[in-house]
Scaffold this active site. Structure first.
Site, PDB file in Angstrom:
ATOM      1  N   LYS A  35      12.336  14.290  10.456  1.00 14.42           N
ATOM      2  CA  LYS A  35      11.017  13.413  10.875  1.00 14.42           C
ATOM      3  C   LYS A  35      10.234  14.151  11.728  1.00 14.42           C
ATOM      4  CE  LYS A  35      11.777   8.394   9.474  1.00 14.42           C
ATOM      5  NZ  LYS A  35      11.969   7.381  10.157  1.00 14.42           N
ATOM      6  N   CYS A 258      10.194  -6.628   4.904  1.00  8.22           N
ATOM      7  CA  CYS A 258       9.723  -7.628   5.897  1.00  8.22           C
ATOM      8  C   CYS A 258      10.238  -9.092   5.309  1.00  8.22           C
ATOM      9  CB  CYS A 258       8.555  -7.643   6.214  1.00  8.22           C
ATOM     10  SG  CYS A 258       7.973  -5.952   6.882  1.00  8.22           S
ATOM     11  N   LYS A 318       5.306  -3.212  -3.826  1.00  9.77           N
ATOM     12  CA  LYS A 318       3.762  -3.545  -4.070  1.00  9.77           C
ATOM     13  C   LYS A 318       3.009  -2.431  -4.401  1.00  9.77           C
ATOM     14  CE  LYS A 318       1.912  -4.209   0.523  1.00  9.77           C
ATOM     15  NZ  LYS A 318       1.615  -5.200   1.577  1.00  9.77           N
TER      16      LYS A 318
HETATM   17  C1  UGA Z   1       4.383  -8.713   5.406  1.00  8.77           C
HETATM   18  C2  UGA Z   1       3.487  -8.999   5.978  1.00  8.77           C
HETATM   19  O1  UGA Z   1       2.340  -9.610   5.065  1.00  8.77           O
HETATM   20  C3  UGA Z   1       2.717  -8.754   7.163  1.00  8.77           C
HETATM   21  O2  UGA Z   1       1.635  -9.610   7.820  1.00  8.77           O
HETATM   22  C4  UGA Z   1       3.831  -8.399   8.315  1.00  8.77           C
HETATM   23  O3  UGA Z   1       3.162  -7.572   9.359  1.00  8.77           O
HETATM   24  C5  UGA Z   1       4.831  -7.409   7.607  1.00  8.77           C
HETATM   25  O4  UGA Z   1       5.399  -8.045   6.368  1.00  8.77           O
HETATM   26  C6  UGA Z   1       6.055  -7.054   8.494  1.00  8.77           C
HETATM   27  O5  UGA Z   1       6.653  -8.065   8.811  1.00  8.77           O
HETATM   28  O6  UGA Z   1       5.794  -5.958   8.818  1.00  8.77           O
HETATM   29  P1  UGA Z   1       4.411  -6.327   3.497  1.00  8.77           P
HETATM   30  O7  UGA Z   1       6.187  -6.610   3.743  1.00  8.77           O
HETATM   31  O8  UGA Z   1       3.962  -5.087   3.740  1.00  8.77           O
HETATM   32  O9  UGA Z   1       3.925  -7.430   4.632  1.00  8.77           O
HETATM   33  O10 UGA Z   1       4.029  -7.043   2.235  1.00  8.77           O
HETATM   34  P2  UGA Z   1       3.190  -8.414   1.689  1.00  8.77           P
HETATM   35  O11 UGA Z   1       1.724  -8.006   1.485  1.00  8.77           O
HETATM   36  O12 UGA Z   1       3.442  -9.320   2.704  1.00  8.77           O
HETATM   37  O13 UGA Z   1       3.717  -8.509   0.283  1.00  8.77           O
HETATM   38  C7  UGA Z   1       5.231  -8.780   0.126  1.00  8.77           C
HETATM   39  C8  UGA Z   1       5.847  -9.322  -1.096  1.00  8.77           C
HETATM   40  O14 UGA Z   1       5.386 -10.374  -1.533  1.00  8.77           O
HETATM   41  C9  UGA Z   1       5.525  -8.161  -2.299  1.00  8.77           C
HETATM   42  O15 UGA Z   1       6.419  -7.894  -2.860  1.00  8.77           O
HETATM   43  C10 UGA Z   1       4.203  -8.841  -2.891  1.00  8.77           C
HETATM   44  O16 UGA Z   1       4.187  -8.204  -4.125  1.00  8.77           O
HETATM   45  C11 UGA Z   1       4.545 -10.152  -2.778  1.00  8.77           C
HETATM   46  N1  UGA Z   1       3.633 -11.320  -2.901  1.00  8.77           N
HETATM   47  C12 UGA Z   1       2.290 -11.067  -2.374  1.00  8.77           C
HETATM   48  C13 UGA Z   1       3.363 -11.948  -3.943  1.00  8.77           C
HETATM   49  O17 UGA Z   1       4.518 -12.147  -5.067  1.00  8.77           O
HETATM   50  N2  UGA Z   1       2.557 -12.769  -4.348  1.00  8.77           N
HETATM   51  C14 UGA Z   1       1.331 -12.858  -3.333  1.00  8.77           C
HETATM   52  O18 UGA Z   1       0.414 -13.803  -3.644  1.00  8.77           O
HETATM   53  C15 UGA Z   1       1.475 -12.013  -2.299  1.00  8.77           C
END
Ligand code: UGA
Length: 431
Positions: A35, A258, A318
């Site tokens: 890295k 996460c 995602k």
């Molecule tokens: C998540 C949080 O959203 C962040 O605020 C946090 O900082 C981060 O974890 C972390 O702990 O570092 P992330 O894992 O990047 O972020 O992704 P999200 O956007 O939360 O999506 C998580 C999952 O939920 C994805 O698989 C997405 O497809 C799903 N999702 C999201 C749904 O099924 N429906 C929704 O309406 C939104």
């Protein structure tokens, strides 16, 4: 200011690059030689929107070093962005953090501030500060600040530069002011609180998001049974400002590095205090059920996937990321492969990572960078990620390329009424 960031993964690299963008001189330290060498050569090992641009723009403020070669006198502010993976029982594994804290204790020569960005159980910041006391002398003091990250993959740079809030868990006035100075040019409200509260804000936020997704997925399942349409329901719910419009997308549930980890961790943490978080238990159960909802539906239709040609659109957890950790696609592809399916898979950014886990020479899965080729002669199509490239597919493209047009859309990518105008079997979630 001179700042060191330990752990140059998604969080560490985004944090370092954004701190550099705001004029700080940032030392990036990791134990992974590959890295560090890549970064020194201007190459990124992850895909994140805008990261490459801001990285290159601020290259003059970014320095890279292996932990073993790092000169601790460069800075006395240490951001910890080390991963905190889950152990088998759901508890949080802090061994990598412990290792770096020990290094800081042994090598720091002046008063130091340790900023914990990693998601850690409540009480960890205080424990780290107590642990470091054994390295303290008259001229050397360690202060530990909780500063959880709220980066969402796909929009991480914007989340850091213009985030909804910056949480500073710190009870020491001098340290608090240094933290406010570090973040003075960041366009976000700064909220100062105790370290325990800051640690809890992170878990409570991620668990609430997971709860919201599982809740809406259950309502979607109920829509399926009762004849209501989840799109109409969530659209109308979103007008209520107390509910809000975001995070109400029904589908096959949440994945990533996460939400799955942090729900299990909070469940474990609460149980360790003798308290059972009933809402979070339910959130986890609903998500496990939801992941394979459409696979189970499809199985009723096909009874057997042996030698069935299956198109898979979307591998990452995602859109706008190449991350496949806890991706819904993995759970389904694993089942389809066990059933004997022949898979043709497409993803704009996730193929490199996914094919490491499921190489074509070992599994019955071929990867394509073109959607038409992926769909060619297939009998069924599963959609696991709502990339724009996938959302833009017209019904004609499915019809022209697939042998039988049977679509299981796990992310509600298309207008159901529009799809129903064609001779297509189209299944989605809650509609
Ligand atoms: C998540 C949080 O959203 C962040 O605020 C946090 O900082 C981060 O974890 C972390 O702990 O570092 P992330 O894992 O990047 O972020 O992704 P999200 O956007 O939360 O999506 C998580 C999952 O939920 C994805 O698989 C997405 O497809 C799903 N999702 C999201 C749904 O099924 N429906 C929704 O309406 C939104």
């Amino acid at each position: 200011m001179n700042i060191t960031v330990f752990g140059i993964g998604y969080v560490g690299l985004v944090t370092a690059v954004c701190l550099a963008e705001k004029g700080h001189r940032v030392y990036c330290v990791d134990i992974n030689e590959q890295k560090i060498n890549m970064l020194k050569n201007n190459k990124l090992y992850i895909y994140e929107k805008d990261l490459e641009y801001i990285f290159k723009k601020n290259k003059q403020n970014l320095y890279f070093s292996l932990l073993d070669n790092f000169n601790f006198s460069h800075s006395n502010i240490f951001f910890i962005c080390i991963g905190t993976p889950e152990d088998e029982d759901g508890s949080v594994n802090l061994s990598d953090i412990d290792n770096i804290i020990k290094n800081i204790g042994q090598n720091s020569k002046s008063n130091s501030i340790i900023v914990i960005k990693s998601t850690v159980p409540i009480g960890t910041n205080k424990k780290i500060e107590n642990y470091l006391k054994k390295y303290e002398t008259n001229n050397l003091k360690f202060s530990v600040v909780s500063n959880p990250e709220f980066l969402s993959q796909g929009s991480a740079l914007n989340d850091m530069l213009n985030g909804s809030r910056i949480i500073i868990g710190c009870e020491d006035e001098v340290v608090k002011n240094i933290m406010l100075e570090i973040y003075k040019d960041f366009n976000s409200p700064k909220i100062v609180m105790s370290r325990e509260s800051a640690e809890m804000v992170k878990y409570a936020s991620n668990n609430y998001l997971a709860l919201k997704i599982s809740y809406i997925n259950e309502i979607a399942n109920l829509c399926d049974i009762t004849g209501a349409n989840i799109d109409e329901v969530t659209n109308a719910m979103g007008y209520d400002e107390r509910i809000g419009k975001s995070f109400l997308n029904a589908g096959l549930g949440y994945g990533g590095s996460c939400l799955p980890k942090d729900t299990k961790a909070l469940k474990y943490i609460s149980l360790s205090y003798g308290y059972e978080l009933k809402t979070i238990n339910a959130t986890i159960l609903v998500n496990e059920y939801q992941r394979t909802l459409l696979y189970n539906k499809a199985k009723k239709l096909f009874t057997n996937f042996k030698n069935v040609k299956v198109a898979v659109l979307g591998l990452t957890f995602k859109p706008e990321t190449d991350d496949i950790r806890e991706a819904i696609s993995s759970y389904n592809i694993e089942l389809l492969l066990t059933d004997g399916a022949i898979i043709q898979a497409y993803d704009p950014k996730g193929i490199d990572n996914f094919s490491k886990k499921y190489p074509s020479n070992k599994y019955s899965i071929k990867y394509y960078t073109n959607i038409e080729d992926t769909l060619k002669n297939t009998d069924i199509c599963f959609i696991f990620t709502e990339w724009n490239q996938i959302k833009n597919i017209t019904p004609e493209i499915f019809i022209e390329n697939m042998a039988n047009v049977v679509i299981f859309d796990g992310r509600n990518c298309y207008d159901k009424k529009q799809m129903n105008k064609y001779d297509i079997k189209y299944y989605s979630v809650g509609r």
